[in-house]
Write a protein that holds these residues in place. Structure first.
Motif, PDB file in Angstrom:
ATOM      1  N   PRO A 266     -42.028  -6.640  60.346  1.00  0.00           N
ATOM      2  CA  PRO A 266     -42.599  -6.994  61.653  1.00  0.00           C
ATOM      3  C   PRO A 266     -43.208  -8.386  61.568  1.00  0.00           C
ATOM      4  N   PRO A 267     -43.097  -9.169  62.628  1.00  0.00           N
ATOM      5  CA  PRO A 267     -43.549 -10.562  62.575  1.00  0.00           C
ATOM      6  C   PRO A 267     -44.993 -10.714  62.105  1.00  0.00           C
ATOM      7  N   GLU A 268     -45.847  -9.784  62.515  1.00  0.00           N
ATOM      8  CA  GLU A 268     -47.251  -9.942  62.143  1.00  0.00           C
ATOM      9  C   GLU A 268     -47.460  -9.719  60.645  1.00  0.00           C
ATOM     10  N   GLN A 269     -46.641  -8.862  60.035  1.00  0.00           N
ATOM     11  CA  GLN A 269     -46.743  -8.662  58.581  1.00  0.00           C
ATOM     12  C   GLN A 269     -46.146  -9.852  57.838  1.00  0.00           C
ATOM     13  N   ARG A 270     -45.031 -10.307  58.313  1.00  0.00           N
ATOM     14  CA  ARG A 270     -44.380 -11.447  57.674  1.00  0.00           C
ATOM     15  C   ARG A 270     -45.301 -12.677  57.717  1.00  0.00           C
ATOM     16  N   ALA A 271     -45.933 -12.873  58.860  1.00  0.00           N
ATOM     17  CA  ALA A 271     -46.801 -14.055  59.012  1.00  0.00           C
ATOM     18  C   ALA A 271     -47.949 -14.005  58.014  1.00  0.00           C
ATOM     19  N   VAL A 272     -48.533 -12.840  57.859  1.00  0.00           N
ATOM     20  CA  VAL A 272     -49.661 -12.727  56.926  1.00  0.00           C
ATOM     21  C   VAL A 272     -49.208 -13.050  55.495  1.00  0.00           C
TER      22      VAL A 272
ATOM     23  N   PHE B 187     -47.608 -19.221  51.091  1.00  0.00           N
ATOM     24  CA  PHE B 187     -47.174 -20.614  51.238  1.00  0.00           C
ATOM     25  C   PHE B 187     -48.301 -21.553  51.678  1.00  0.00           C
ATOM     26  N   ASP B 188     -49.260 -21.032  52.418  1.00  0.00           N
ATOM     27  CA  ASP B 188     -50.315 -21.905  52.935  1.00  0.00           C
ATOM     28  C   ASP B 188     -51.619 -21.791  52.160  1.00  0.00           C
ATOM     29  N   GLY B 189     -51.666 -20.879  51.206  1.00  0.00           N
ATOM     30  CA  GLY B 189     -52.846 -20.795  50.355  1.00  0.00           C
ATOM     31  C   GLY B 189     -54.067 -20.213  51.033  1.00  0.00           C
ATOM     32  N   LEU B 190     -53.871 -19.477  52.108  1.00  0.00           N
ATOM     33  CA  LEU B 190     -55.017 -18.882  52.798  1.00  0.00           C
ATOM     34  C   LEU B 190     -55.360 -17.527  52.183  1.00  0.00           C
ATOM     35  N   THR B 191     -56.628 -17.225  52.145  1.00  0.00           N
ATOM     36  CA  THR B 191     -57.036 -15.896  51.711  1.00  0.00           C
ATOM     37  C   THR B 191     -56.997 -14.950  52.909  1.00  0.00           C
ATOM     38  N   GLN B 192     -57.112 -13.664  52.605  1.00  0.00           N
ATOM     39  CA  GLN B 192     -57.114 -12.691  53.703  1.00  0.00           C
ATOM     40  C   GLN B 192     -58.285 -12.935  54.656  1.00  0.00           C
ATOM     41  N   ARG B 193     -59.430 -13.276  54.070  1.00  0.00           N
ATOM     42  CA  ARG B 193     -60.595 -13.525  54.933  1.00  0.00           C
ATOM     43  C   ARG B 193     -60.370 -14.735  55.829  1.00  0.00           C
ATOM     44  N   GLU B 194     -59.778 -15.767  55.267  1.00  0.00           N
ATOM     45  CA  GLU B 194     -59.530 -16.971  56.067  1.00  0.00           C
ATOM     46  C   GLU B 194     -58.546 -16.681  57.195  1.00  0.00           C
ATOM     47  N   ILE B 195     -57.560 -15.852  56.904  1.00  0.00           N
ATOM     48  CA  ILE B 195     -56.606 -15.478  57.953  1.00  0.00           C
ATOM     49  C   ILE B 195     -57.310 -14.680  59.044  1.00  0.00           C
ATOM     50  N   ALA B 196     -58.147 -13.752  58.609  1.00  0.00           N
ATOM     51  CA  ALA B 196     -58.872 -12.932  59.586  1.00  0.00           C
ATOM     52  C   ALA B 196     -59.728 -13.809  60.494  1.00  0.00           C
ATOM     53  N   GLU B 197     -60.407 -14.777  59.888  1.00  0.00           N
ATOM     54  CA  GLU B 197     -61.266 -15.654  60.686  1.00  0.00           C
ATOM     55  C   GLU B 197     -60.435 -16.531  61.620  1.00  0.00           C
TER      56      GLU B 197
ATOM     57  N   GLU C 275     -57.349 -16.141  62.720  1.00  0.00           N
ATOM     58  CA  GLU C 275     -56.594 -15.407  63.726  1.00  0.00           C
ATOM     59  C   GLU C 275     -57.468 -14.465  64.548  1.00  0.00           C
ATOM     60  N   ARG C 276     -58.758 -14.430  64.198  1.00  0.00           N
ATOM     61  CA  ARG C 276     -59.711 -13.561  64.902  1.00  0.00           C
ATOM     62  C   ARG C 276     -59.241 -12.110  64.872  1.00  0.00           C
ATOM     63  N   LEU C 277     -58.922 -11.700  63.674  1.00  0.00           N
ATOM     64  CA  LEU C 277     -58.491 -10.325  63.440  1.00  0.00           C
ATOM     65  C   LEU C 277     -59.502  -9.639  62.544  1.00  0.00           C
TER      66      LEU C 277
ATOM     67  N   GLY D  15     -59.816  -5.747  57.957  1.00  0.00           N
ATOM     68  CA  GLY D  15     -59.040  -4.562  57.609  1.00  0.00           C
ATOM     69  C   GLY D  15     -57.604  -4.628  58.130  1.00  0.00           C
ATOM     70  N   THR D  16     -57.441  -5.235  59.292  1.00  0.00           N
ATOM     71  CA  THR D  16     -56.088  -5.381  59.852  1.00  0.00           C
ATOM     72  C   THR D  16     -55.247  -6.295  58.975  1.00  0.00           C
ATOM     73  N   VAL D  17     -55.849  -7.389  58.544  1.00  0.00           N
ATOM     74  CA  VAL D  17     -55.119  -8.332  57.674  1.00  0.00           C
ATOM     75  C   VAL D  17     -54.748  -7.645  56.353  1.00  0.00           C
ATOM     76  N   LYS D  18     -55.694  -6.884  55.825  1.00  0.00           N
ATOM     77  CA  LYS D  18     -55.415  -6.196  54.555  1.00  0.00           C
ATOM     78  C   LYS D  18     -54.298  -5.175  54.711  1.00  0.00           C
TER      79      LYS D  18
END
Lengths: 201, 240
Positions: free
Chosen positions: A150-156, A162-172, A174-176, A179-182
């Motif tokens: 699914p696109p949202e899983q692939r993007a994460v 590739f972009d070196g972001l942590t899960q927390r940085e993605i959550a912040e 993307e305003r998610l 737990g959703t990111v994890k």
């Protein structure tokens, strides 16, 4: 659709394992021809990954050189129980590259300056582009497997890898909820692994 | 699988992608240590590593310049640096083989200084009074010059290999009972690389610690006990 949980390494990885294991044994005996063979086999992908992460040609070359220099000097550091030679090499390089990106705050630079002046599809010298024809089918298989996510899983997965972001940085960003990111990370990795294994079947 | 294996799998997946923060890395390490010799954990780690590596295969390969392989093969085999004099080195740092971790709050600001990181193209010959001769620095080694107002200090090391050589001049004359202590900073954690006392402002020191994952180097003035943690602000620093 339920994710099929499989065990073992994906087929696309297994295809080269046996020869790599033999080569690294020879590298441990200081066989430079074996080292050249490993380099020829994996350096183009490693270089592409380094370029994708750091977006600077010289820096990417340094990272590739350091990664393979470490292999040449300490081949005993590879532990076959932990995975294939390729995953070890790419994992080592990935750690180095992401560390460089984070230390140099390259995320900001990359978004600001992006790929200005660096066209990865047309490097300076034609001879620098190695089209590994034998690997094209493998590459297509991995891309196809990634497309099944699914696109949202692939993007994460791509933002992290590739972009070196942590899960927390993605959550912040993307305003998610974190737990959703994890959960997207875990499900995405499971599904990708299953898709790769399915390709084997 | 034990129930906590799902947590371990989740953390291993994120680690393989480079997506963990420092505290999460530590949590994963703690869980793995608790599990000890755990085949399920090893399998999960293998699977995560292989799956993450597959992402790299989606990229079009780009052959590196031909010179890289030649430089690697031309690199000299590991040389054994002469042991430093006892009075120069008090501690050797045992460096972890853990992957690099991100720094969120540096001990001090890296951005406050600039470092010159130079890949050597020529061999150097340096001899320091009262110490062993440092014979050469080869192509695969790097020289980092420290920045600061406390004299000139440089470090040569080979990425991925243990050992580093320091040499300097114009360093401060220290009062009795004080030493210069060299620190390796990794993920905000300083680890002592050894203590030394300059002689006539000059210093040469070989340490066997690995610089591989170090974010930056620093030098502080400490008392002769060569403490485990810095007690003063650095007088010289070198981001790597």
């Amino acid at each position: 659709m339920a994710t099929r949980v499989t065990t073992g390494a994906p087929a696309v990885i297994r295809a080269t394992d046996a020869h790599d294991a033999e080569l690294i044994q020879r590298v441990r005996q200081r066989d430079d021809r074996a080292f050249r063979a490993l380099f020829d086999r994996h350096a183009p992908t490693a270089h592409a990954l380094a370029l994708r992460i750091v977006r600077q040609r010289q820096l990417a070359e340094d990272i590739v050189q350091e990664t393979f220099l470490a292999l040449w000097r300490s081949p005993e550091a590879y532990d076959e129980r932990r995975g294939s030679v390729r995953s070890w090499l790419l994992g080592t390089l990935h750690h180095r590259a992401v560390d460089v990106v984070r230390r140099e705050e390259a995320q900001r630079r990359r978004h600001d300056r992006a790929l200005a002046g660096l066209d990865l599809s047309a490097p300076d010298h034609a001879e620098e582009v190695v089209l590994e024809l034998a690997r094209d089918s493998e590459r297509r298989a991995v891309r196809a497997a990634l497309e099944t996510l699914p696109p949202e899983q692939r993007a994460v997965l791509e933002w992290m890898y590739f972009d070196g972001l942590t899960q927390r940085e993605i959550a912040e960003r993307e305003r998610l909820p974190l737990g959703t990111v994890k959960s997207r990370t875990l499900l995405g990795m499971r599904r990708l692994r299953a898709a790769l294994a399915e390709d084997e079947g | 699988m034990r129930p906590e294996h799902e947590t371990i799998e989740e953390l291993l997946a994120a680690r393989a992608l480079g997506g963990l923060e420092t505290d999460e890395e530590r949590e994963l390490d703690r869980l793995l240590a608790e599990h000890g010799d755990c085949e399920a954990c090893r399998r999960l780690a293998r699977e995560a590593a292989e799956t993450a590596a597959a992402l790299a295969l989606t990229l079009e390969p780009v052959a590196p310049p031909a010179g890289i392989i030649e430089r690697i093969l031309a690199a000299e085999p590991p040389t054994t640096a002469a042991e430093p004099a006892d009075e120069l080195t008090r501690r050797r740092a045992a460096r972890s083989a853990q992957p690099p971790r991100r720094s969120s709050r540096p001990w001090w600001s890296v951005g406050a200084v600039a470092a010159a990181l130079v890949a050597l193209v020529v061999s150097l010959s340096v001899a320091m009074p009262g110490t062993q001769e440092i014979r050469s620095v080869n192509l695969a080694q790097r020289v980092v010059r420290f920045e600061g107002d406390a004299g000139v200090l440089a470090m040569a090391y080979a990425p991925g290999r243990p050992g580093a050589i320091f040499w300097g001049h114009g360093l401060p004359d220290l009062p009795a009972g004080q030493v210069l202590e060299i620190w390796m900073i990794d993920d905000d954690r300083p680890t002592s690389g050894g203590c030394a006392v300059p002689v006539d402002g000059r210093l040469a020191l070989a340490v066997d610690a690995s610089i591989g994952t170090t974010d930056q180097m620093a030098v502080t003035v400490e008392d002769a006990s060569c403490p485990d943690a810095p007690t003063s602000e650095p007088v010289l620093v070198a981001p790597l």
